[in-house]
Design a protein around this motif. Structure first.
Motif, short mmCIF file in Angstrom:
data_model
loop_
_atom_site.label_atom_id
_atom_site.label_comp_id
_atom_site.label_asym_id
_atom_site.label_seq_id
_atom_site.Cartn_x
_atom_site.Cartn_y
_atom_site.Cartn_z
N THR A 42 40.01 -73.12 -56.45
CA THR A 42 41.02 -72.35 -57.19
C THR A 42 41.76 -71.40 -56.25
O THR A 42 42.78 -71.74 -55.69
CB THR A 42 40.38 -71.58 -58.36
N THR A 43 41.22 -70.21 -56.06
CA THR A 43 41.95 -69.14 -55.39
C THR A 43 41.89 -69.18 -53.87
O THR A 43 42.76 -68.62 -53.20
CB THR A 43 41.40 -67.77 -55.82
N GLY A 44 40.84 -69.82 -53.29
CA GLY A 44 40.62 -69.64 -51.87
C GLY A 44 40.09 -68.24 -51.61
O GLY A 44 39.53 -67.60 -52.51
N GLY A 45 40.26 -67.75 -50.42
CA GLY A 45 39.76 -66.41 -50.12
C GLY A 45 39.63 -66.19 -48.63
O GLY A 45 40.50 -66.57 -47.85
N VAL A 46 38.52 -65.56 -48.23
CA VAL A 46 38.26 -65.25 -46.83
C VAL A 46 36.82 -65.60 -46.51
O VAL A 46 35.91 -65.20 -47.23
CB VAL A 46 38.51 -63.76 -46.53
N HIS A 47 36.62 -66.36 -45.44
CA HIS A 47 35.27 -66.54 -44.91
C HIS A 47 34.92 -65.25 -44.16
O HIS A 47 35.51 -64.94 -43.13
CB HIS A 47 35.21 -67.73 -43.95
N ASP A 64 36.40 -62.79 -39.42
CA ASP A 64 36.93 -63.33 -40.67
C ASP A 64 37.83 -64.52 -40.41
O ASP A 64 38.50 -64.62 -39.38
CB ASP A 64 37.71 -62.25 -41.42
N LEU A 65 37.87 -65.42 -41.37
CA LEU A 65 38.70 -66.63 -41.29
C LEU A 65 39.30 -66.91 -42.65
O LEU A 65 38.61 -66.86 -43.67
CB LEU A 65 37.84 -67.83 -40.84
N ASP A 66 40.59 -67.21 -42.66
CA ASP A 66 41.27 -67.59 -43.90
C ASP A 66 40.57 -68.80 -44.51
O ASP A 66 40.34 -69.80 -43.84
CB ASP A 66 42.73 -67.91 -43.60
N ALA A 67 40.22 -68.70 -45.80
CA ALA A 67 39.50 -69.77 -46.49
C ALA A 67 40.45 -70.49 -47.43
O ALA A 67 41.04 -69.88 -48.33
CB ALA A 67 38.31 -69.19 -47.25
N ILE A 112 34.68 -73.38 -39.80
CA ILE A 112 33.91 -72.20 -39.41
C ILE A 112 33.29 -72.40 -38.03
O ILE A 112 33.28 -71.47 -37.21
CB ILE A 112 32.83 -71.91 -40.48
N THR A 113 32.75 -73.58 -37.76
CA THR A 113 32.16 -73.84 -36.46
C THR A 113 33.19 -73.69 -35.35
O THR A 113 32.94 -73.04 -34.33
CB THR A 113 31.54 -75.26 -36.41
N ASN A 114 34.35 -74.30 -35.52
CA ASN A 114 35.41 -74.19 -34.51
C ASN A 114 35.87 -72.75 -34.34
O ASN A 114 36.14 -72.29 -33.22
CB ASN A 114 36.59 -75.08 -34.88
N HIS A 115 35.96 -72.04 -35.46
CA HIS A 115 36.40 -70.64 -35.42
C HIS A 115 35.39 -69.79 -34.64
O HIS A 115 35.77 -69.02 -33.75
CB HIS A 115 36.55 -70.13 -36.85
N LEU A 116 34.12 -69.92 -34.96
CA LEU A 116 33.10 -69.13 -34.27
C LEU A 116 33.01 -69.48 -32.79
O LEU A 116 32.74 -68.62 -31.95
CB LEU A 116 31.75 -69.32 -34.94
N ALA A 117 33.26 -70.75 -32.45
CA ALA A 117 33.28 -71.15 -31.05
C ALA A 117 34.39 -70.41 -30.29
O ALA A 117 34.19 -69.94 -29.17
CB ALA A 117 33.47 -72.66 -30.93
N LEU A 163 44.26 -60.50 -42.87
CA LEU A 163 44.36 -61.60 -43.82
C LEU A 163 44.79 -61.16 -45.22
O LEU A 163 44.56 -61.84 -46.19
CB LEU A 163 43.02 -62.34 -43.89
N GLY A 164 45.41 -59.99 -45.30
CA GLY A 164 46.05 -59.60 -46.54
C GLY A 164 45.10 -59.03 -47.59
O GLY A 164 44.04 -58.46 -47.30
N LEU A 165 45.51 -59.22 -48.85
CA LEU A 165 44.84 -58.55 -49.98
C LEU A 165 43.38 -58.99 -50.16
O LEU A 165 42.51 -58.18 -50.43
CB LEU A 165 45.62 -58.80 -51.26
N PHE A 166 43.12 -60.28 -50.01
CA PHE A 166 41.73 -60.75 -50.15
C PHE A 166 40.82 -60.03 -49.15
O PHE A 166 39.74 -59.59 -49.50
CB PHE A 166 41.64 -62.26 -49.90
N GLN A 167 41.29 -59.90 -47.93
CA GLN A 167 40.48 -59.23 -46.92
C GLN A 167 40.32 -57.75 -47.25
O GLN A 167 39.25 -57.17 -47.09
CB GLN A 167 41.14 -59.39 -45.54
N ALA A 168 41.40 -57.14 -47.72
CA ALA A 168 41.33 -55.72 -48.10
C ALA A 168 40.32 -55.51 -49.23
O ALA A 168 39.58 -54.53 -49.25
CB ALA A 168 42.71 -55.22 -48.51
N MET A 169 40.30 -56.43 -50.17
CA MET A 169 39.35 -56.35 -51.29
C MET A 169 37.91 -56.42 -50.76
O MET A 169 37.01 -55.77 -51.28
CB MET A 169 39.58 -57.47 -52.27
N ASN A 170 37.69 -57.19 -49.71
CA ASN A 170 36.36 -57.31 -49.16
C ASN A 170 35.87 -56.02 -48.54
O ASN A 170 34.67 -55.83 -48.35
CB ASN A 170 36.33 -58.41 -48.08
N GLN A 171 36.79 -55.11 -48.20
CA GLN A 171 36.42 -53.86 -47.56
C GLN A 171 36.15 -52.76 -48.57
O GLN A 171 35.75 -51.66 -48.19
CB GLN A 171 37.54 -53.45 -46.60
N ILE A 172 36.36 -53.03 -49.85
CA ILE A 172 36.14 -52.00 -50.88
C ILE A 172 34.65 -51.79 -51.07
O ILE A 172 33.91 -52.75 -51.21
CB ILE A 172 36.80 -52.42 -52.20
#
Length: 218
Positions: free
Chosen positions: A132-137, A163-166, A186-191, A209-218
């Motif tokens: 549905t929405t996606g989000g942030v890894h 963090d990685l755009d999901a 995720i594997t490629n990103h962490l590498a 990464l915008g609003l989703f990432q900001a929400m994760n910091q609340i």
């Protein structure tokens, strides 16, 4: 704080991220939980950027909580769904170890090091968020370099936020059709994250990464 988060969720009209975030300091902030030896504290050691990794150790503490709830925002440290239900700690450790090997195999610097990784947070997407929405890894870990012979810490351990755009919805389906599953991305990103951490003074710079990432910091 909970009231503010609820208000933010209502403003978004129900679109929420699949990942929550711990309070993770920047690369250069001190790591309070792991005191350095007296000899190390007495020195001003610049981050090593000319290294070759001889050994890799990945720890995923059993104290990290796991959620299998199919919600947008599971309240836990580990959220992972692309492997069969089982030992999520071990599955995350395998992903990290593969990524660290991939990201360091080409390094051929002058200083031999042992790479020590301790995972602090690993949030991929639940099924509900994935389609549905996606989000942030939301992925956080502590990086420590040691002398491979003595085990002495080389410089300060540092907390890395990676963090990685999901992808979500149709974008997620299209990515999977190309073989770009969550695990592959995720594997490629962490590498790439560990490569940057070990080859530049600045290290990996966590993306905005915008609003989703900001929400994760609340």
């Amino acid at each position: 704080m909970k009231r503010f988060k609820l208000v933010m969720l209502l403003v978004m009209g129900g679109l929420v991220s699949a990942c929550a975030n711990t309070d993770v300091a920047s690369r250069n902030a001190p790591f309070e939980a792991t005191p350095l030896s007296a000899s190390t504290q007495a020195q001003e050691i610049a981050p090593l950027t000319d290294v070759r990794v001889e050994t890799i150790t990945v720890r995923v503490p059993r104290s990290l909580s796991v959620s299998e709830a199919n919600r947008y925002l599971p309240s836990s440290d580990i959220v992972w769904r692309e492997d069969p239900i089982g030992d999520r700690h071990a599955q995350v450790a395998t992903i990290f170890h593969s990524a660290m090997q991939k990201g360091t195999e080409a390094l051929d610097g002058a200083a031999p090091v042992a790479l020590d990784i301790e995972v602090a947070r690993f949030h991929a997407l639940t099924e509900k968020a994935r389609y549905t929405t996606g989000g942030v890894h939301n992925i956080n870990f502590v990086l420590t370099l040691r002398d491979p012979e003595t085990g002495v810490i080389l410089g300060e351990p540092r907390k890395v936020r990676a963090d990685l755009d999901a992808f979500g919805g149709q974008q997620a389906l299209q990515a999977e059709a190309r073989g770009q599953t969550q695990k592959v991305r995720i594997t490629n990103h962490l590498a790439e994250v560990i490569r940057q951490e070990l080859t530049s003074v600045e290290g990996f710079q966590n993306p905005q990464l915008g609003l989703f990432q900001a929400m994760n910091q609340i």
